[in-house]
Structures are given as C-alpha cells and as structure tokens.
Design a protein around this motif. Structure first.
Motif, mmCIF file in Angstrom:
data_model
loop_
_atom_site.group_PDB
_atom_site.id
_atom_site.type_symbol
_atom_site.label_atom_id
_atom_site.label_comp_id
_atom_site.label_asym_id
_atom_site.label_seq_id
_atom_site.Cartn_x
_atom_site.Cartn_y
_atom_site.Cartn_z
ATOM 1 N N GLN A 133 0.823 -1.209 0.000
ATOM 2 C CA GLN A 133 0.000 0.000 0.000
ATOM 3 C C GLN A 133 0.860 1.263 0.000
ATOM 4 O OE1 GLN A 133 -2.667 -0.338 3.319
ATOM 5 N NE2 GLN A 133 -3.955 -1.876 2.332
ATOM 6 N N ARG A 134 1.975 1.236 0.715
ATOM 7 C CA ARG A 134 2.844 2.419 0.795
ATOM 8 C C ARG A 134 3.688 2.611 -0.459
ATOM 9 N NH1 ARG A 134 3.699 0.142 5.777
ATOM 10 N NH2 ARG A 134 5.751 -0.619 5.131
ATOM 11 N N ASN A 135 4.173 1.503 -1.036
ATOM 12 C CA ASN A 135 5.180 1.603 -2.091
ATOM 13 C C ASN A 135 4.684 1.225 -3.483
ATOM 14 O OD1 ASN A 135 7.736 2.127 -0.373
ATOM 15 N ND2 ASN A 135 6.785 0.367 0.629
ATOM 16 N N GLY A 136 3.568 0.492 -3.562
ATOM 17 C CA GLY A 136 3.056 0.099 -4.880
ATOM 18 C C GLY A 136 3.725 -1.134 -5.448
ATOM 19 N N TYR A 137 4.585 -1.787 -4.669
ATOM 20 C CA TYR A 137 5.214 -3.033 -5.110
ATOM 21 C C TYR A 137 5.506 -3.887 -3.879
ATOM 22 C CZ TYR A 137 9.380 -0.306 -3.850
ATOM 23 O OH TYR A 137 10.285 0.477 -3.194
ATOM 24 N N SER A 138 5.814 -5.166 -4.126
ATOM 25 C CA SER A 138 6.006 -6.111 -3.029
ATOM 26 C C SER A 138 7.381 -5.938 -2.382
ATOM 27 C CB SER A 138 5.896 -7.552 -3.541
ATOM 28 O OG SER A 138 4.751 -7.720 -4.318
ATOM 29 N N PRO A 139 7.497 -6.271 -1.099
ATOM 30 C CA PRO A 139 8.807 -6.229 -0.447
ATOM 31 C C PRO A 139 9.648 -7.442 -0.836
ATOM 32 C CG PRO A 139 7.159 -7.039 1.089
ATOM 33 C CD PRO A 139 6.427 -6.658 -0.160
ATOM 34 N N SER A 140 10.954 -7.280 -0.744
ATOM 35 C CA SER A 140 11.857 -8.423 -0.911
ATOM 36 C C SER A 140 11.906 -9.202 0.392
ATOM 37 C CB SER A 140 13.265 -7.923 -1.272
ATOM 38 O OG SER A 140 13.810 -7.199 -0.169
ATOM 39 N N PHE A 141 12.480 -10.411 0.349
ATOM 40 C CA PHE A 141 12.643 -11.196 1.570
ATOM 41 C C PHE A 141 13.494 -10.433 2.588
ATOM 42 C CE2 PHE A 141 11.666 -15.902 0.474
ATOM 43 C CZ PHE A 141 10.521 -15.490 -0.208
ATOM 44 N N GLU A 142 14.539 -9.734 2.081
ATOM 45 C CA GLU A 142 15.409 -8.972 2.972
ATOM 46 C C GLU A 142 14.635 -7.867 3.687
ATOM 47 O OE1 GLU A 142 16.064 -9.743 -0.149
ATOM 48 O OE2 GLU A 142 17.911 -10.945 -0.099
ATOM 49 N N GLU A 143 13.750 -7.180 2.949
ATOM 50 C CA GLU A 143 12.959 -6.094 3.548
ATOM 51 C C GLU A 143 11.966 -6.639 4.580
ATOM 52 O OE1 GLU A 143 13.019 -2.898 -0.153
ATOM 53 O OE2 GLU A 143 11.697 -4.643 -0.232
ATOM 54 N N ILE A 144 11.417 -7.825 4.306
ATOM 55 C CA ILE A 144 10.505 -8.441 5.276
ATOM 56 C C ILE A 144 11.272 -8.793 6.553
ATOM 57 C CG2 ILE A 144 9.024 -10.436 5.763
ATOM 58 C CD1 ILE A 144 8.425 -10.517 2.722
ATOM 59 N N ARG A 194 14.065 -7.512 7.669
ATOM 60 C CA ARG A 194 14.474 -6.287 8.367
ATOM 61 C C ARG A 194 13.278 -5.639 9.068
ATOM 62 N NH1 ARG A 194 17.308 -4.598 4.424
ATOM 63 N NH2 ARG A 194 15.796 -3.209 3.489
ATOM 64 N N GLY A 195 12.141 -5.595 8.382
ATOM 65 C CA GLY A 195 10.962 -4.946 8.930
ATOM 66 C C GLY A 195 10.393 -5.658 10.147
ATOM 67 N N LEU A 196 10.581 -6.974 10.220
ATOM 68 C CA LEU A 196 10.013 -7.753 11.326
ATOM 69 C C LEU A 196 11.083 -8.198 12.325
ATOM 70 C CD1 LEU A 196 7.440 -9.936 9.353
ATOM 71 C CD2 LEU A 196 6.969 -7.943 10.784
ATOM 72 N N GLY A 197 12.335 -7.773 12.107
ATOM 73 C CA GLY A 197 13.395 -8.131 13.033
ATOM 74 C C GLY A 197 13.767 -9.602 12.993
ATOM 75 N N LEU A 198 13.626 -10.226 11.817
ATOM 76 C CA LEU A 198 13.996 -11.635 11.661
ATOM 77 C C LEU A 198 15.435 -11.719 11.157
ATOM 78 C CD1 LEU A 198 10.729 -12.885 9.914
ATOM 79 C CD2 LEU A 198 11.372 -13.211 12.299
ATOM 80 N N LYS A 199 16.213 -12.606 11.741
ATOM 81 C CA LYS A 199 17.626 -12.710 11.377
ATOM 82 C C LYS A 199 17.861 -13.641 10.192
ATOM 83 C CE LYS A 199 19.539 -11.603 15.923
ATOM 84 N NZ LYS A 199 18.280 -11.190 16.526
ATOM 85 N N SER A 200 16.920 -14.549 9.922
ATOM 86 C CA SER A 200 17.139 -15.573 8.906
ATOM 87 C C SER A 200 16.166 -15.415 7.737
ATOM 88 C CB SER A 200 16.963 -16.967 9.530
ATOM 89 O OG SER A 200 16.878 -17.961 8.544
ATOM 90 N N LEU A 201 16.711 -15.403 6.510
ATOM 91 C CA LEU A 201 15.858 -15.373 5.316
ATOM 92 C C LEU A 201 15.109 -16.694 5.160
ATOM 93 C CD1 LEU A 201 18.061 -13.552 2.647
ATOM 94 C CD2 LEU A 201 16.258 -12.622 4.099
ATOM 95 N N ALA A 202 15.690 -17.773 5.695
ATOM 96 C CA ALA A 202 15.015 -19.073 5.630
ATOM 97 C C ALA A 202 13.705 -19.033 6.421
ATOM 98 C CB ALA A 202 15.926 -20.176 6.170
ATOM 99 N N THR A 203 13.711 -18.295 7.544
ATOM 100 C CA THR A 203 12.484 -18.151 8.335
ATOM 101 C C THR A 203 11.428 -17.392 7.548
ATOM 102 O OG1 THR A 203 13.765 -18.154 10.378
ATOM 103 C CG2 THR A 203 11.533 -17.276 10.509
#
Length: 201
Positions: A19-30, A32-41
């Motif tokens: 809604q804010r950006n008009g496109y989907s977030p990358s796994f890295e942005e997700i 970072r945004g949720l404070g998750l350390k692992s992309l596998a998670t």
C-alpha cells in the motif's frame, strides 16, 4: 484456515508495504521490517501463507509476492429448489418441479472466491455496484475475459483483459469510461469472473 501470530505479522507487513510503495517487499525487507535474522524463516512463513491461499508468488518476476483476497466462507444452504423456468417476455405456464440447484452445480471443482462490486465500470455487462462476482482463482486469462487484475501490486480492478504486445488493456464495459493501459509486467491476474449474485431485498 487459521494463521499463526507471526504469519499474521508477515501478512500485515506485506500488505502495508504494498500500500505504501506500490510493489512487493523483498525477503530482505521483510526480515528487516520484522526483526527476523534468517531469510530461511521468512521463506518458511511465505510458503506457509501460500499453502493457506493467502499469498501468491510469481517465479518469473522479482518482488512477486501478491496478497490474495480471502477465500469466502459460504453461508448459503447446500441446495436451493429450482422451481422451473420463467419468461422475461410473454408469460408461460410454470409447472412445479422437484429439481434443485446449488452453487456447486455452477462452480464444480474450481477454486472460487467472491468479491463485492464497487462502482459502475462494468455496467454494460450488467455487473453493477453491490453485485457479488463469483471469481475462479487463476493466474492466466484469455483475450476478452472479465478478470480480477492486480495493478502495480497495489490495486485490484474488474475489467475485460486484452494483451496488446507488451501492454495490457483493461477495458471497462461502460461507454463513459476510458480503458486502462498498463505495462504487462505490472499486471497480475488473480481470477476470472464466472457469474454474479445480486440481491433485490
């Protein structure tokens, strides 16, 4: 289908990001945004949400996470009596019949959800504000089909679909409205219309 607290956080983060950006977030942005350390998670949560029919990913484009409309929960009775046929011209005899009909007779085994129409862009197809559209969940469409299209990863619209080279024409069925032209890579098909339901009372 139930989602865990963390899955709901992932889903809400993706929806808000789009809604804010008009496109989907990358796994890295997700992550970072949720404070998750692992992309596998992140991948695990995305896969689980896909399996529950809440997200969709196109593997042929980047930033391809699309939030899907929720599957509808039907509260209709299983079957309704089919009381016969009725003329919209001259009256005809209406004998009683023991037949019945259900939404399953129309839908079959297809994966279908329901959307309520807002606006009059499809009024010449007799689809008007307040109608309920039965939509078959699919990622592909043929020329001229009425589709639910996600545009720029942010807005959905009900229009006739035409692929014209590298551009998609989303054609309203209302002589007062202009077609929408969008680069093909910015359009994701979420379903095609099967029929409508309308209430008069």
């Amino acid at each position: 289908m139930a989602v865990t607290r963390r899955q709901k956080e992932v889903l809400d983060f993706i929806s808000g990001f789009v809604q804010r950006n008009g496109y989907s977030p990358s796994f890295e942005e997700i992550a970072r945004g949720l404070g998750l350390k692992s992309l596998a998670t992140v991948h695990k949560h995305i896969t689980n949400l896909q399996n529950k029919g809440l997200l969709e990913r196109a593997h042929n484009r980047s930033r391809s996470i699309d939030v899907l409309p929720p599957r509808s929960k039907s509260t209709l009775p299983d079957r309704l009596p089919l009381a016969g046929r009725i003329a919209a011209g001259f009256p005809v005899e209406a004998p009683e019949t023991a037949e019945s009909i259900s939404l399953g007779d129309i839908i079959g085994s297809r994966d279908v959800f329901v959307l309520q129409v807002r606006g009059d862009s499809m009024r010449d197809e007799h689809i008007v504000d307040g109608d309920y559209v039965l939509v078959e969940r699919t990622q592909t469409a043929h020329q001229g089909e009425i589709v639910v299209a996600l545009v720029n990863g942010a807005e959905t619209t009900l229009k006739r679909y035409y692929l014209e080279g590298h551009t998609v024409r989303l054609q309203p069925s209302n002589a007062e409205m202009e077609p929408i032209y969008v680069p093909a890579e910015q359009v994701a098909i979420q379903g095609r219309a099967l029929g409508i339901l309308r209430r008069y009372a």
